[in-house]
Design a protein around this motif. Sequence first.
Motif, PDB file in Angstrom:
ATOM      1  N   PRO A  12       0.797  -1.239   0.000  1.00  7.34           N
ATOM      2  CA  PRO A  12       0.000   0.000   0.000  1.00  7.34           C
ATOM      3  C   PRO A  12       0.821   1.276   0.000  1.00  7.34           C
ATOM      4  N   ALA A  13       1.999   1.248   0.636  1.00  9.90           N
ATOM      5  CA  ALA A  13       2.806   2.473   0.725  1.00  9.90           C
ATOM      6  C   ALA A  13       3.555   2.784  -0.568  1.00  9.90           C
ATOM      7  N   GLY A  14       3.568   1.862  -1.525  1.00  8.42           N
ATOM      8  CA  GLY A  14       4.303   2.083  -2.763  1.00  8.42           C
ATOM      9  C   GLY A  14       3.474   1.700  -3.964  1.00  8.42           C
ATOM     10  N   TRP A  15       3.870   2.217  -5.109  1.00  6.41           N
ATOM     11  CA  TRP A  15       3.174   1.910  -6.362  1.00  6.41           C
ATOM     12  C   TRP A  15       4.161   1.318  -7.352  1.00  6.41           C
ATOM     13  N   SER A  16       3.767   0.227  -7.968  1.00  4.93           N
ATOM     14  CA  SER A  16       4.524  -0.329  -9.084  1.00  4.93           C
ATOM     15  C   SER A  16       3.946   0.201 -10.393  1.00  4.93           C
ATOM     16  N   VAL A  17       4.825   0.554 -11.308  1.00  2.07           N
ATOM     17  CA  VAL A  17       4.408   0.810 -12.683  1.00  2.07           C
ATOM     18  C   VAL A  17       4.849  -0.405 -13.492  1.00  2.07           C
ATOM     19  N   LEU A  18       3.888  -1.190 -13.935  1.00  7.41           N
ATOM     20  CA  LEU A  18       4.162  -2.405 -14.691  1.00  7.41           C
ATOM     21  C   LEU A  18       3.875  -2.158 -16.166  1.00  7.41           C
ATOM     22  N   GLU A  19       4.770  -2.635 -17.020  1.00  9.88           N
ATOM     23  CA  GLU A  19       4.671  -2.368 -18.451  1.00  9.88           C
ATOM     24  C   GLU A  19       4.571  -3.673 -19.239  1.00  9.88           C
ATOM     25  N   LEU A  20       3.804  -3.630 -20.321  1.00  9.99           N
ATOM     26  CA  LEU A  20       3.757  -4.675 -21.342  1.00  9.99           C
ATOM     27  C   LEU A  20       4.236  -4.052 -22.636  1.00  9.99           C
ATOM     28  N   GLU A  21       5.174  -4.715 -23.312  1.00 13.54           N
ATOM     29  CA  GLU A  21       5.733  -4.144 -24.541  1.00 13.54           C
ATOM     30  C   GLU A  21       5.928  -5.247 -25.581  1.00 13.54           C
ATOM     31  N   PRO A  22       4.844  -5.686 -26.231  1.00 11.55           N
ATOM     32  CA  PRO A  22       4.989  -6.709 -27.277  1.00 11.55           C
ATOM     33  C   PRO A  22       5.371  -6.086 -28.620  1.00 11.55           C
ATOM     34  N   THR A  23       6.256  -6.775 -29.337  1.00 12.36           N
ATOM     35  CA  THR A  23       6.582  -6.414 -30.708  1.00 12.36           C
ATOM     36  C   THR A  23       6.325  -7.635 -31.581  1.00 12.36           C
ATOM     37  N   ASN A  24       6.713  -7.548 -32.850  1.00 17.65           N
ATOM     38  CA  ASN A  24       6.430  -8.677 -33.737  1.00 17.65           C
ATOM     39  C   ASN A  24       7.377  -9.852 -33.529  1.00 17.65           C
ATOM     40  N   ASP A  25       8.480  -9.687 -32.751  1.00 11.76           N
ATOM     41  CA  ASP A  25       9.403 -10.805 -32.584  1.00 11.76           C
ATOM     42  C   ASP A  25       9.794 -11.080 -31.132  1.00 11.76           C
ATOM     43  N   GLU A  26       9.313 -10.286 -30.177  1.00 16.35           N
ATOM     44  CA  GLU A  26       9.569 -10.555 -28.771  1.00 16.35           C
ATOM     45  C   GLU A  26       8.580  -9.755 -27.925  1.00 16.35           C
ATOM     46  N   CYS A  27       8.460 -10.148 -26.671  1.00  6.96           N
ATOM     47  CA  CYS A  27       7.511  -9.480 -25.777  1.00  6.96           C
ATOM     48  C   CYS A  27       8.216  -9.191 -24.459  1.00  6.96           C
ATOM     49  N   TYR A  28       8.281  -7.912 -24.091  1.00  2.98           N
ATOM     50  CA  TYR A  28       8.964  -7.497 -22.873  1.00  2.98           C
ATOM     51  C   TYR A  28       7.962  -7.203 -21.754  1.00  2.98           C
ATOM     52  N   PHE A  29       8.426  -7.438 -20.526  1.00  2.55           N
ATOM     53  CA  PHE A  29       7.663  -7.147 -19.317  1.00  2.55           C
ATOM     54  C   PHE A  29       8.588  -6.352 -18.402  1.00  2.55           C
ATOM     55  N   HIS A  30       8.192  -5.114 -18.079  1.00  2.00           N
ATOM     56  CA  HIS A  30       9.059  -4.231 -17.303  1.00  2.00           C
ATOM     57  C   HIS A  30       8.380  -3.831 -15.993  1.00  2.00           C
ATOM     58  N   GLY A  31       9.197  -3.423 -15.006  1.00  2.00           N
ATOM     59  CA  GLY A  31       8.701  -2.888 -13.756  1.00  2.00           C
ATOM     60  C   GLY A  31       9.560  -1.732 -13.283  1.00  2.00           C
ATOM     61  N   ARG A  32       8.913  -0.739 -12.705  1.00  2.00           N
ATOM     62  CA  ARG A  32       9.627   0.394 -12.128  1.00  2.00           C
ATOM     63  C   ARG A  32       8.761   1.002 -11.036  1.00  2.00           C
ATOM     64  N   LEU A  33       9.363   1.839 -10.196  1.00  2.00           N
ATOM     65  CA  LEU A  33       8.611   2.557  -9.175  1.00  2.00           C
ATOM     66  C   LEU A  33       7.982   3.807  -9.779  1.00  2.00           C
ATOM     67  N   LEU A  34       6.828   4.200  -9.230  1.00  2.00           N
ATOM     68  CA  LEU A  34       6.125   5.382  -9.708  1.00  2.00           C
ATOM     69  C   LEU A  34       6.866   6.656  -9.320  1.00  2.00           C
ATOM     70  N   ASP A  35       6.895   7.623 -10.260  1.00  2.00           N
ATOM     71  CA  ASP A  35       7.439   8.964 -10.004  1.00  2.00           C
ATOM     72  C   ASP A  35       8.850   8.926  -9.451  1.00  2.00           C
ATOM     73  N   THR A  36       9.710   8.200 -10.122  1.00  2.00           N
ATOM     74  CA  THR A  36      11.123   8.163  -9.751  1.00  2.00           C
ATOM     75  C   THR A  36      11.959   8.389 -10.998  1.00  2.00           C
ATOM     76  N   THR A  37      13.126   8.976 -10.800  1.00  2.00           N
ATOM     77  CA  THR A  37      14.028   9.190 -11.933  1.00  2.00           C
ATOM     78  C   THR A  37      14.844   7.951 -12.262  1.00  2.00           C
ATOM     79  N   ALA A  38      14.705   6.904 -11.439  1.00  2.00           N
ATOM     80  CA  ALA A  38      15.470   5.679 -11.677  1.00  2.00           C
ATOM     81  C   ALA A  38      14.946   4.969 -12.924  1.00  2.00           C
ATOM     82  N   ALA A  39      15.829   4.225 -13.560  1.00  2.00           N
ATOM     83  CA  ALA A  39      15.440   3.456 -14.738  1.00  2.00           C
ATOM     84  C   ALA A  39      14.593   2.264 -14.311  1.00  2.00           C
ATOM     85  N   ARG A  40      14.107   1.519 -15.300  1.00  2.00           N
ATOM     86  CA  ARG A  40      13.386   0.295 -15.012  1.00  2.00           C
ATOM     87  C   ARG A  40      14.253  -0.607 -14.139  1.00  2.00           C
TER      88      ARG A  40
END
Length: 497
Positions: free
Chosen positions: A152-180
């Motif tokens: 509850p104290a934190g938020w995950s930003v979860l990403e789906l990124e499918p292309t025609n030859d691979e499908c990526y799944f990413h995670g990062r914290l909300l409102d941070t300058t840090a990379a994935r």
Amino acid sequence: MIAGAYDWTDDMLKIKSMQKKFRDSFNGTEINPARWEIAATAGGITHTVVDGALTISTGTTLDDELTLTSRTTFTIPLRVMVAVNMSQRIVGQSVWLELVSIDPTTAQPDGRSAAAWRLDGASPTLANYEVGSEGAPRLGSASGSTIPTTAPAGWSVLELEPTNDECYFHGRLLDTTAARSNSYVRHQQIPEPNALYRFRIRVRNRQVINGISAVANNGSGLVRITRAAHGLATNDVVTVADVSGVPGANGTFTITVIDANSFDLVGSTFSGAYLNTGWASVSRNLGPVSNTDIKVQFVTIADYAELTTEITAGRGQSVAGQGLGVNVLSTIAPSVTPVGGQARNTSGALPVLAATGYSANPSAVTTARGVDLLATLIGALVTKPYAIPEADWQYAAAAGGIINTTDVVLRAAAAAGIRNYITSIDVRNAHATVATEVVIKDGATVIWRQLLPAAMAAPVEITFPTPLRGTAATAMNVACITTGAQVYVNAQGFAAP
């Protein structure tokens, strides 16, 4: 003009650009019916919108389900970003953030292709990712993959990124300058690139787990399931689905737990031979013990389409009024001055661009020195990311695979000052029963390790965005840790300083 973007058949210049932009920040007091289609069972799952967030409350009734499906459709390639947290993570619940393919006539999900994050289980920092294609069961990750916290104290930003030859799944914290902070990729069973998709938030009071490693005869004719750390108890009722090769394992059964990693299906009959496709799953027929609030702060989706520009100048012929203009930027002869050991244009006139032909890697310069563009000996510009073609190497698996623990040389030691790099591999363990760890070594030092299950139906392909890097003048080796497996390894790479 970019030559690769020109379509000679259609006489068009085609460029990828953003097509659809979708965002809902859930402001207001209710779901926007123009953006979402809502469906729920008659049970206790409810939803509210307040303070800039959608909240879904699960209740405790087994198989209660609520879905919010975007009315907008999308095409691959695309990217989905969802900000989510949960009041608690307990067993008996599953939350899917998923792209689902639709029937082009009805616009309803057709169950044929999907890409999804699945949040289940008790840990707030673990999740599973799933892909599905051509109507096959979904291929889920075998165990929880690390994500930023959904507490509850934190938020995950979860990403789906499918292309025609691979499908990526990413995670990062909300409102941070840090990379994935976490990224995963699938090349197998990825969504059909030509289908239409809708995005769906789906909450169900049932927990699904993948990663069944073995389905065997328990010695008395019953089916015995092996799944590491299954977390079940004797007399639990479970539903087993999508087991290939052992039809008697699919269905609903009471279980007898053998140990932390295996259990028997009471009343089952074993026959056949298990094929570990990665599709098999087991779920406990028991709802959660208490309510959970799933909060979604926003959903952002963008897909991409081709922009086309026709070249109208007589389709390659000179036509009055349709000439392609050429702007002469400067008539000043360039002045070339040595800078950092290389000739550089310093006059402000048109830049001098030239490439030097090589059939072997040139000597590396020291830091902050200028370098030439590279070309082949016939003048073709080298645009590969790492080295010229002559520096590439590849290794093909030996007939019969690796069956012992002896080091196998992928690439012999290069010359003094030259390292071996690995850019991609594919690996497969073909042995029916023996699993093994497989390692890649820089000489005798392990620099990469993976566990290969037995009876892999297909090889796993791995591309290293940052190539595996060896020590200068040192061989790259591969080895199995367990004798008796049958491991095929193919590798590609290059040699460079």
